[in-house]
Design a protein around this motif. Structure first.
Motif, mmCIF file in Angstrom:
data_model
loop_
_atom_site.group_PDB
_atom_site.id
_atom_site.type_symbol
_atom_site.label_atom_id
_atom_site.label_comp_id
_atom_site.label_asym_id
_atom_site.label_seq_id
_atom_site.Cartn_x
_atom_site.Cartn_y
_atom_site.Cartn_z
ATOM 1 N N UNK A 164 -18.380 12.486 13.635
ATOM 2 C CA UNK A 164 -18.096 12.575 15.063
ATOM 3 C C UNK A 164 -17.312 13.858 15.355
ATOM 4 N N UNK A 165 -17.483 14.385 16.550
ATOM 5 C CA UNK A 165 -16.805 15.612 16.955
ATOM 6 C C UNK A 165 -16.025 15.353 18.246
ATOM 7 N N UNK A 166 -14.772 15.784 18.254
ATOM 8 C CA UNK A 166 -13.958 15.715 19.466
ATOM 9 C C UNK A 166 -14.218 16.980 20.287
ATOM 10 N N UNK A 179 -9.664 19.238 29.355
ATOM 11 C CA UNK A 179 -8.534 19.331 30.281
ATOM 12 C C UNK A 179 -8.778 20.338 31.388
ATOM 13 N N UNK A 180 -9.673 21.279 31.151
ATOM 14 C CA UNK A 180 -9.990 22.279 32.172
ATOM 15 C C UNK A 180 -11.140 21.823 33.068
ATOM 16 N N UNK A 196 -15.292 15.647 34.983
ATOM 17 C CA UNK A 196 -15.201 14.316 34.377
ATOM 18 C C UNK A 196 -14.990 13.256 35.453
ATOM 19 N N UNK A 197 -14.163 13.572 36.445
ATOM 20 C CA UNK A 197 -13.939 12.597 37.514
ATOM 21 C C UNK A 197 -15.238 12.266 38.233
ATOM 22 N N UNK A 256 -8.384 13.054 29.856
ATOM 23 C CA UNK A 256 -9.779 12.977 29.414
ATOM 24 C C UNK A 256 -9.880 13.166 27.903
ATOM 25 N N UNK A 257 -10.838 12.454 27.326
ATOM 26 C CA UNK A 257 -11.188 12.686 25.927
ATOM 27 C C UNK A 257 -12.668 12.352 25.754
#
Length: 306
Positions: free
Chosen positions: A50-52, A57-58, A63-64, A147-148
């Motif tokens: 898996x990759x994070x 954050x930018x 994302x919202x 966010x993640x």
């Protein structure tokens, strides 16, 4: 280290939807015109670690919009399909790979993995878009989205969570607990109020009427029957006031004692009147067997009066 497994190819029927799909692919590819003909989504990296994703954050606004679009306005956890789009014109890294979810650019593949992922994407050939499952977590704290995003190459998944729904459930449970607690307090106050009112109504000469039982018994033992009768009359009146507050018959002990003392004073008619008055007070309620028996005897002693 990433190790590529055999690829699984899936053709999207929706890719044929003309202008709508063209617009989506234009956003997906960062403004480049999509190639003509049907497009393919190809899952890459099955079995890779898996990759994070970096840079979320930018891209909180993007994302919202992802979460708003799936009806999770306060964030949560959702499993989505990520499009992995090489960005060779990136001024910082020609191997940069964008991570796009539901048409929103949410971040980049980390630099340590970018070259391998970019190569895998380019190896798909013209008309294909690389995809991989992704776990997206987000929460709104004081108006800021945290966010993640994780590209789940290993295929792990997680149940969707709706933080707004969870908050509402928690608030509902807390409201129920608060209501239950308030109801308990209210019930206790009501019981205390009734108890205090009963105590006040049942008070004779500064004491609750039942506390005078030993004194009444002593007056009877000393043959001070008139004093005992007068005391019983007071106590019986207090017990009747108390009983009326809770809609029950008065304690029969006082009536039985008063009737007995009245009989010993030679007043048979008075005895009968006392017992009949108690029965009348009972109304539709059951009359104690002891009172029924004494009433029958008193009626017989008074010539069988009904």
């Amino acid at each position: 280290m990433l190790k590529e497994k055999p690829r699984y190819v899936h053709r999207l029927d929706s890719i044929h939807q003309g202008g709508i799909v063209a617009g989506f692919l234009t956003r997906l590819l960062g403004g480049a015109e999509p190639s003509a003909g049907p497009q393919r989504e190809v899952t890459i990296g099955a079995g890779w670690s898996d990759i994070e994703v970096e840079g979320e954050a930018y891209r909180r606004a993007e994302v919202s919009r992802v979460f708003m679009g799936i009806g999770l306005p306060e964030g949560g956890v959702t499993m989505q399909q990520a499009h992995l789009v090489p960005e060779p014109g990136n001024q910082y890294d020609r191997n940069a790979v964008k991570v796009v979810i539901r048409g929103e650019h949410v971040g980049y593949v980390p630099a340590d993995y970018a070259a391998r992922v970019a190569a895998a994407c380019r190896g798909l050939g013209r008309g294909a878009v690389a995809v991989a499952p992704a776990r997206v977590w987000a929460r709104v704290d004081d108006g800021t989205w945290r966010v993640r995003v994780t590209i789940a190459f290993q295929g792990t998944s997680e149940d969707e969570q709706d933080y707004a729904g969870q908050r509402r459930e928690i608030e509902a449970r807390e409201a129920q607990k608060a209501a239950a607690s308030a109801q308990k307090v209210s019930d206790r106050q009501a019981r205390d109020a009734v108890k205090a009112a009963r105590r006040e109504a049942g008070t004779v000469r500064g004491e609750y009427w039942a506390n005078w039982k030993p004194s009444i018994a002593e007056l009877k033992r000393q043959q001070r029957l008139e004093e005992a009768r007068d005391f019983l009359v007071e106590c019986r009146a207090a017990a009747s006031r108390e009983a009326a507050l809770i809609d029950v018959p008065a304690d029969p002990w006082l009536t039985e004692q008063l009737a007995a003392v009245t009989r010993r004073l030679g007043d048979r008619v008075g005895e009968l009147a006392i017992l009949e008055a108690y029965v009348s007070e009972c109304g539709n309620r059951d009359v104690p067997d002891s009172v029924v028996a004494k009433l029958a005897k008193a009626r017989f002693a008074n010539g069988g009066r009904a």
